[in-house]
Motif scaffolding. Structure first.
Motif, PDB file in Angstrom:
ATOM      1  N   LEU A  57       5.255   3.918  40.262  1.00  0.00           N
ATOM      2  CA  LEU A  57       5.744   2.650  39.706  1.00  0.00           C
ATOM      3  C   LEU A  57       7.189   2.715  39.219  1.00  0.00           C
ATOM      4  CD1 LEU A  57       2.508   1.591  37.806  1.00  0.00           C
ATOM      5  CD2 LEU A  57       3.386   0.660  39.972  1.00  0.00           C
ATOM      6  N   ALA A  58       7.790   3.900  39.266  1.00  0.00           N
ATOM      7  CA  ALA A  58       9.152   4.075  38.769  1.00  0.00           C
ATOM      8  C   ALA A  58      10.217   3.492  39.711  1.00  0.00           C
ATOM      9  CB  ALA A  58       9.436   5.556  38.517  1.00  0.00           C
ATOM     10  N   HIS A  59       9.858   3.264  40.988  1.00  0.00           N
ATOM     11  CA  HIS A  59      10.850   2.759  41.937  1.00  0.00           C
ATOM     12  C   HIS A  59      10.129   2.037  43.078  1.00  0.00           C
ATOM     13  CE1 HIS A  59      14.172   2.705  44.827  1.00  0.00           C
ATOM     14  NE2 HIS A  59      14.965   2.922  43.801  1.00  0.00           N
ATOM     15  N   PRO A  60      10.676   0.937  43.559  1.00  0.00           N
ATOM     16  CA  PRO A  60      10.035   0.218  44.675  1.00  0.00           C
ATOM     17  C   PRO A  60       9.839   1.095  45.928  1.00  0.00           C
ATOM     18  CG  PRO A  60      11.744  -1.139  43.701  1.00  0.00           C
ATOM     19  CD  PRO A  60      11.845   0.212  43.052  1.00  0.00           C
ATOM     20  N   ALA A  61      10.764   2.021  46.178  1.00  0.00           N
ATOM     21  CA  ALA A  61      10.618   2.908  47.337  1.00  0.00           C
ATOM     22  C   ALA A  61       9.367   3.764  47.219  1.00  0.00           C
ATOM     23  CB  ALA A  61      11.856   3.807  47.483  1.00  0.00           C
ATOM     24  N   ALA A  75      12.412   4.237  52.281  1.00  0.00           N
ATOM     25  CA  ALA A  75      11.472   4.522  51.184  1.00  0.00           C
ATOM     26  C   ALA A  75      10.999   5.975  51.212  1.00  0.00           C
ATOM     27  CB  ALA A  75      10.281   3.571  51.259  1.00  0.00           C
ATOM     28  N   CYS A  76      10.706   6.496  52.386  1.00  0.00           N
ATOM     29  CA  CYS A  76      10.242   7.884  52.485  1.00  0.00           C
ATOM     30  C   CYS A  76      11.366   8.880  52.202  1.00  0.00           C
ATOM     31  CB  CYS A  76       9.599   8.141  53.847  1.00  0.00           C
ATOM     32  SG  CYS A  76       8.013   7.288  54.039  1.00  0.00           S
ATOM     33  N   ALA A  77      12.587   8.553  52.620  1.00  0.00           N
ATOM     34  CA  ALA A  77      13.723   9.426  52.306  1.00  0.00           C
ATOM     35  C   ALA A  77      13.938   9.483  50.796  1.00  0.00           C
ATOM     36  CB  ALA A  77      14.980   8.946  53.013  1.00  0.00           C
ATOM     37  N   LYS A  78      13.953   8.336  50.145  1.00  0.00           N
ATOM     38  CA  LYS A  78      14.160   8.258  48.695  1.00  0.00           C
ATOM     39  C   LYS A  78      13.018   8.953  47.947  1.00  0.00           C
ATOM     40  CE  LYS A  78      15.258   6.364  44.577  1.00  0.00           C
ATOM     41  NZ  LYS A  78      15.789   7.366  43.672  1.00  0.00           N
ATOM     42  N   THR A  79      11.791   8.672  48.321  1.00  0.00           N
ATOM     43  CA  THR A  79      10.637   9.257  47.635  1.00  0.00           C
ATOM     44  C   THR A  79      10.585  10.762  47.859  1.00  0.00           C
ATOM     45  OG1 THR A  79       9.462   7.169  47.862  1.00  0.00           O
ATOM     46  CG2 THR A  79       8.127   9.110  47.368  1.00  0.00           C
ATOM     47  N   GLY A  80      10.870  11.203  49.076  1.00  0.00           N
ATOM     48  CA  GLY A  80      10.905  12.639  49.363  1.00  0.00           C
ATOM     49  C   GLY A  80      11.952  13.353  48.521  1.00  0.00           C
ATOM     50  N   ARG A  81      13.144  12.753  48.414  1.00  0.00           N
ATOM     51  CA  ARG A  81      14.187  13.351  47.563  1.00  0.00           C
ATOM     52  C   ARG A  81      13.729  13.416  46.116  1.00  0.00           C
ATOM     53  NH1 ARG A  81      17.575  10.164  50.580  1.00  0.00           N
ATOM     54  NH2 ARG A  81      17.674   8.599  48.932  1.00  0.00           N
ATOM     55  N   ASP A  82      13.127  12.333  45.626  1.00  0.00           N
ATOM     56  CA  ASP A  82      12.709  12.285  44.223  1.00  0.00           C
ATOM     57  C   ASP A  82      11.556  13.237  43.925  1.00  0.00           C
ATOM     58  OD1 ASP A  82      14.685  10.405  43.933  1.00  0.00           O
ATOM     59  OD2 ASP A  82      13.317   8.700  43.702  1.00  0.00           O
ATOM     60  N   ILE A 125       6.585   2.967  45.628  1.00  0.00           N
ATOM     61  CA  ILE A 125       5.413   2.105  45.843  1.00  0.00           C
ATOM     62  C   ILE A 125       5.159   1.960  47.343  1.00  0.00           C
ATOM     63  CG2 ILE A 125       4.467  -0.222  45.540  1.00  0.00           C
ATOM     64  CD1 ILE A 125       6.169  -0.363  42.915  1.00  0.00           C
ATOM     65  N   ILE A 126       6.208   1.699  48.088  1.00  0.00           N
ATOM     66  CA  ILE A 126       6.076   1.526  49.532  1.00  0.00           C
ATOM     67  C   ILE A 126       5.673   2.841  50.187  1.00  0.00           C
ATOM     68  CG2 ILE A 126       7.351   1.013  51.658  1.00  0.00           C
ATOM     69  CD1 ILE A 126       9.073  -0.916  49.832  1.00  0.00           C
ATOM     70  N   ALA A 127       6.431   3.903  49.938  1.00  0.00           N
ATOM     71  CA  ALA A 127       6.172   5.184  50.586  1.00  0.00           C
ATOM     72  C   ALA A 127       4.766   5.700  50.289  1.00  0.00           C
ATOM     73  CB  ALA A 127       7.204   6.229  50.155  1.00  0.00           C
ATOM     74  N   GLN A 128       4.277   5.433  49.100  1.00  0.00           N
ATOM     75  CA  GLN A 128       2.946   5.910  48.725  1.00  0.00           C
ATOM     76  C   GLN A 128       1.857   4.882  49.020  1.00  0.00           C
ATOM     77  OE1 GLN A 128       4.020   7.345  44.713  1.00  0.00           O
ATOM     78  NE2 GLN A 128       3.796   9.410  45.563  1.00  0.00           N
ATOM     79  N   GLY A 129       2.162   3.971  49.909  1.00  0.00           N
ATOM     80  CA  GLY A 129       1.164   3.042  50.409  1.00  0.00           C
ATOM     81  C   GLY A 129       0.491   2.218  49.339  1.00  0.00           C
TER      82      GLY A 129
END
Length: 174
Positions: A21-25, A83-90, A27-31
């Motif tokens: 819930l910390a970032h829209p990316a 979204a997956c690039a951002k979430t993977g980095r985070d 939410i999307i990347a984690q389905g």
């Protein structure tokens, strides 16, 4: 897949609902939470894709036409790369198991091609897709290793969808 990849920092971040819930990316990347399952998150992501495709198509059939689904899938792929690039980095892992948007988009593609189909036919497509996504036989494994970042996360599942559809095309030809 590891911390030595470009853009990936070795840090210990826990994938949970607060992270999602910390970032829209995220939410999307984690389905939309389906990737937070402790067991087989990719399977739960695919189940989410299956359920959402059928619910959206049944609830708004005049909107969710094949043409609209094409636009949603293409747009979802492009957004998924980001979204997956951002979430993977985070998360510190470029293809973290909780990122399941790739399964959602790829299974929507499978369903788009096989629909109309009975629930059983969709179930067989689900099993076939999960086989290709989990086992990653050649050339899927090649693409999984060759392409990294958000594009890599998304692309190998599109290849798995292609092989699922190839199996169905051969099956239907008999």
């Amino acid at each position: 897949m590891n911390a030595s990849e470009p853009g990936i920092v070795n840090k210990s971040v826990k994938s949970n609902s607060s992270f999602m819930l910390a970032h829209p990316a995220h939410i999307i990347a984690q389905g939309f939470g389906s990737g937070l399952s402790k067991i087989m998150p990719g399977t739960f992501g695919t189940l989410f894709g299956w359920l959402s495709f059928n619910v959206l198509s049944a609830r708004w059939p005049l909107f969710f036409t094949p043409s609209t689904w094409w636009l949603v899938i293409i747009g979802g792929f492009i957004v998924g790369v980001w979204a997956c690039a951002k979430t993977g980095r985070d998360l510190g892992v470029s293809d973290h198991g909780s990122m399941v948007w790739d399964e959602v988009i790829a299974f929507w593609l499978v369903l788009l091609f096989i629909t109309p189909a009975s629930l059983w036919m969709q179930f067989y497509a689900f099993l076939c897709f999960r086989f290709f996504d989990m086992v990653k036989p050649p050339p899927i494994a090649y693409f999984d290793k060759r392409f990294k970042g958000g594009f890599g996360v998304m692309f190998d599942d599109i290849v798995a969808a292609f092989f699922t559809l190839l199996v169905f095309a051969i099956w239907r030809s008999f």
